[in-house]
Design a protein around this motif. Sequence first.
Motif, short mmCIF file in Angstrom:
data_model
loop_
_atom_site.label_atom_id
_atom_site.label_comp_id
_atom_site.label_asym_id
_atom_site.label_seq_id
_atom_site.Cartn_x
_atom_site.Cartn_y
_atom_site.Cartn_z
N SER A 52 21.25 23.47 20.32
CA SER A 52 22.58 23.57 20.90
C SER A 52 22.47 23.62 22.42
N GLY A 53 23.59 23.41 23.07
CA GLY A 53 23.61 23.47 24.53
C GLY A 53 23.96 22.14 25.14
N ALA A 54 23.99 22.12 26.45
CA ALA A 54 24.33 20.90 27.20
C ALA A 54 23.85 21.08 28.63
N GLY A 55 23.95 20.01 29.40
CA GLY A 55 23.52 20.08 30.80
C GLY A 55 22.04 20.34 30.87
N GLY A 56 21.66 21.48 31.44
CA GLY A 56 20.26 21.81 31.60
C GLY A 56 19.77 22.97 30.78
N THR A 57 20.62 23.52 29.89
CA THR A 57 20.22 24.67 29.09
C THR A 57 20.44 24.37 27.61
N PHE A 58 19.37 24.57 26.83
CA PHE A 58 19.43 24.28 25.39
C PHE A 58 18.73 25.38 24.61
N GLU A 59 19.26 25.68 23.44
CA GLU A 59 18.60 26.62 22.54
C GLU A 59 18.11 25.85 21.32
N VAL A 60 16.85 26.07 20.97
CA VAL A 60 16.24 25.42 19.82
C VAL A 60 15.84 26.50 18.83
N ARG A 61 16.28 26.33 17.58
CA ARG A 61 15.94 27.30 16.52
C ARG A 61 15.34 26.54 15.34
N ARG A 72 5.35 18.42 0.52
CA ARG A 72 6.35 19.01 -0.37
C ARG A 72 6.45 20.52 -0.11
N VAL A 73 7.67 21.00 0.00
CA VAL A 73 7.90 22.41 0.34
C VAL A 73 7.49 23.31 -0.82
N LEU A 74 6.62 24.28 -0.51
CA LEU A 74 6.21 25.28 -1.49
C LEU A 74 6.99 26.58 -1.29
N ARG A 75 7.17 26.97 -0.03
CA ARG A 75 7.99 28.14 0.31
C ARG A 75 8.92 27.73 1.44
N GLN A 76 10.21 27.93 1.23
CA GLN A 76 11.25 27.44 2.13
C GLN A 76 11.15 28.03 3.54
N GLN A 77 10.80 29.31 3.64
CA GLN A 77 10.69 29.91 4.97
C GLN A 77 9.65 31.02 4.97
N VAL A 78 8.60 30.83 5.76
CA VAL A 78 7.59 31.87 5.96
C VAL A 78 7.65 32.40 7.38
N GLY A 79 8.51 31.80 8.20
CA GLY A 79 8.66 32.24 9.58
C GLY A 79 9.83 31.57 10.25
N SER A 80 10.07 31.97 11.50
CA SER A 80 11.19 31.40 12.26
C SER A 80 10.85 31.44 13.75
N PHE A 81 11.60 30.65 14.52
CA PHE A 81 11.42 30.65 15.97
C PHE A 81 12.73 30.38 16.68
N SER A 82 12.76 30.77 17.96
CA SER A 82 13.89 30.49 18.83
C SER A 82 13.37 30.34 20.25
N ARG A 83 13.81 29.29 20.93
CA ARG A 83 13.44 29.03 22.32
C ARG A 83 14.70 28.64 23.08
N THR A 84 14.80 29.07 24.33
CA THR A 84 15.86 28.61 25.22
C THR A 84 15.18 27.87 26.36
N VAL A 85 15.56 26.60 26.54
CA VAL A 85 14.95 25.74 27.56
C VAL A 85 15.93 25.62 28.72
#
Length: 172
Positions: A52-61, A72-85
């Motif tokens: 999400s975001g626009a211009g020069g700031t974006f958040e990636v999840r 092939r997926v064995l486990r749907q979620q073993v972790g997560s991340f979030s970055r703001t660029v």
Amino acid sequence: VDGDLPWTGMTLERFSRMSPEEKKAYLKSIYSHDIIRGQNGKFYRVAVTSVSGAGGTFEVRGRVQEVDANGRVLRQQVGSFSRTVYVNDGYVKNNSFFIDDPRDKRNGVATIFNNYAWMGLQAIGVKEARVTAAADGPYVWAKMGYVRGDIRETRVYRRGPNGVYLRDANGN
């Protein structure tokens, strides 16, 4: 890695001319991995769930999944991340990278993930990574060749011409 890397031919100037949707697609490409083989012999996929975001700031999840050798997926979620660029300001804020199950931790997944994304970020002018590291955060960044100093709250990691060095939030 087969084929062209997402940052091949990318520059800050080219990124600046892209549409918001093209910028989001680029960021999604540098934070996505079909298969990472962990040091534990397991395979993982890093899947971006939103940009999400626009211009020069974006958040990636996104999330980290366990997959088999064929993807092939064995486990749907073993972790997560979030970055703001913050492209216009030249840095990325590493909000989080969590691996939930202890059996999946310390297997090199975060190191590969961070290095790959870092190369794509450098192509668009990002020179710093700002980290508020949790328990193993400093360990992961040190494995990538970054050094740790006497930093109070926000750690600012930066690659210099003769290697890598660290500055605090005040630029010291």
